[in-house]
Design an enzyme around this catalytic site. Structure first.
Site, short mmCIF file in Angstrom:
data_model
loop_
_atom_site.label_atom_id
_atom_site.label_comp_id
_atom_site.label_asym_id
_atom_site.label_seq_id
_atom_site.Cartn_x
_atom_site.Cartn_y
_atom_site.Cartn_z
N CYS A 207 -4.97 5.01 0.18
CA CYS A 207 -3.86 4.07 0.29
C CYS A 207 -2.71 4.71 -0.46
O CYS A 207 -2.90 5.21 -1.58
CB CYS A 207 -4.22 2.72 -0.33
SG CYS A 207 -2.84 1.57 -0.37
N THR B 127 2.05 5.07 5.40
CA THR B 127 0.97 4.20 4.94
C THR B 127 -0.30 4.64 5.65
O THR B 127 -0.25 4.99 6.83
CB THR B 127 1.27 2.72 5.26
OG1 THR B 127 0.03 2.00 5.47
CG2 THR B 127 2.07 2.58 6.54
#
Length: 231
Positions: A198, A83
């Site tokens: 992201c 992430t």
């Protein structure tokens, strides 16, 4: 081949993409029945997201560091935080283990500079767009000039990530909103590339949607991890 330890589940939607990419890239490099050697710790993302939105980064850091230690103890030789946002805690995670952490922003910056891009748009969670742990690294370490959307744009990008992509929802209106935001940034901010900052954004948009360079941080990170594993 080295064993990679994955801190995943944040969200599992993008972690599943990581798993596929890591195995595909190893197969491309080595052929035959080869696949990646992986250990995965998959979080209940609700527990992480609650800490994110309440500003309890220390608490989240404790969880990630503990999981990193377990991966290292299990035989991982290199570590991935799957992430972008949780790289806010990269230093804390790295301090918990002796194995190297492959940093997503470093891998992305190398790709951006290699493409000759200097002023990329950064589309990401509000935390990544508004705080300095990611943008600052791109500026200070690599001399890039990342550009983030205005307040309305940041709100839209963040909402789509948490309310849709992290829950497996991919919608045409949200894709159109992202494409329109990039068009606005090209017009008003003179961006020359797009960082999909992201890991879930790869579910929504990609290079096919634009005529400027697009940097899929999920794939870039996976490629850097395989480079490490096969080195």
């Amino acid at each position: 081949m080295k064993t990679l330890g994955l801190l995943g589940g944040m969200s599992w939607e993008s972690t599943a993409i990581y798993y596929r990419l890591l195995n595909e890239i190893v197969r491309e490099r080595l052929g035959g029945l080869h696949s990646a050697k992986l250990l995965l710790h998959s979080f209940d993302f609700a527990e992480i997201a609650e800490r994110q939105h309440h500003g309890d980064w220390d608490g989240a850091g404790v969880l990630l560091a503990d999981a990193a230690r377990k991966l290292a103890a299990g035989g991982a030789e290199g570590l991935l935080i799957c992430t972008n946002t949780m790289h806010k805690l990269a230093d804390q995670v790295q301090a918990a283990v002796s194995i190297p952490l492959i940093h997503i922003a470093d891998a992305t910056a190398v790709a951006v500079k290699g493409a000759g891009v200097r002023r990329p748009a950064l589309l990401a969670t509000r935390f990544t767009m508004e705080q300095d742990f990611y943008k600052g690294r791109l500026v200070e370490k690599y001399g890039l000039q990342p550009v983030v959307p205005n307040q309305a744009g940041r709100d839209m990008v963040h909402r789509v990530i948490y309310d849709e992509l992290c829950q497996g929802i991919v919608s045409a209106p949200s894709k159109a909103a992202y494409v329109d935001e990039v068009a606005r940034l090209r017009r008003d901010e003179k961006i020359d590339g797009v960082i999909m900052g992201c890991t879930e954004i790869t579910m929504l948009i990609g290079a096919r949607d634009f005529d400027i360079p697009v940097f899929d941080t999920t794939r870039i990170h996976a490629e850097a991890a395989v480079n490490f594993a096969l080195s």
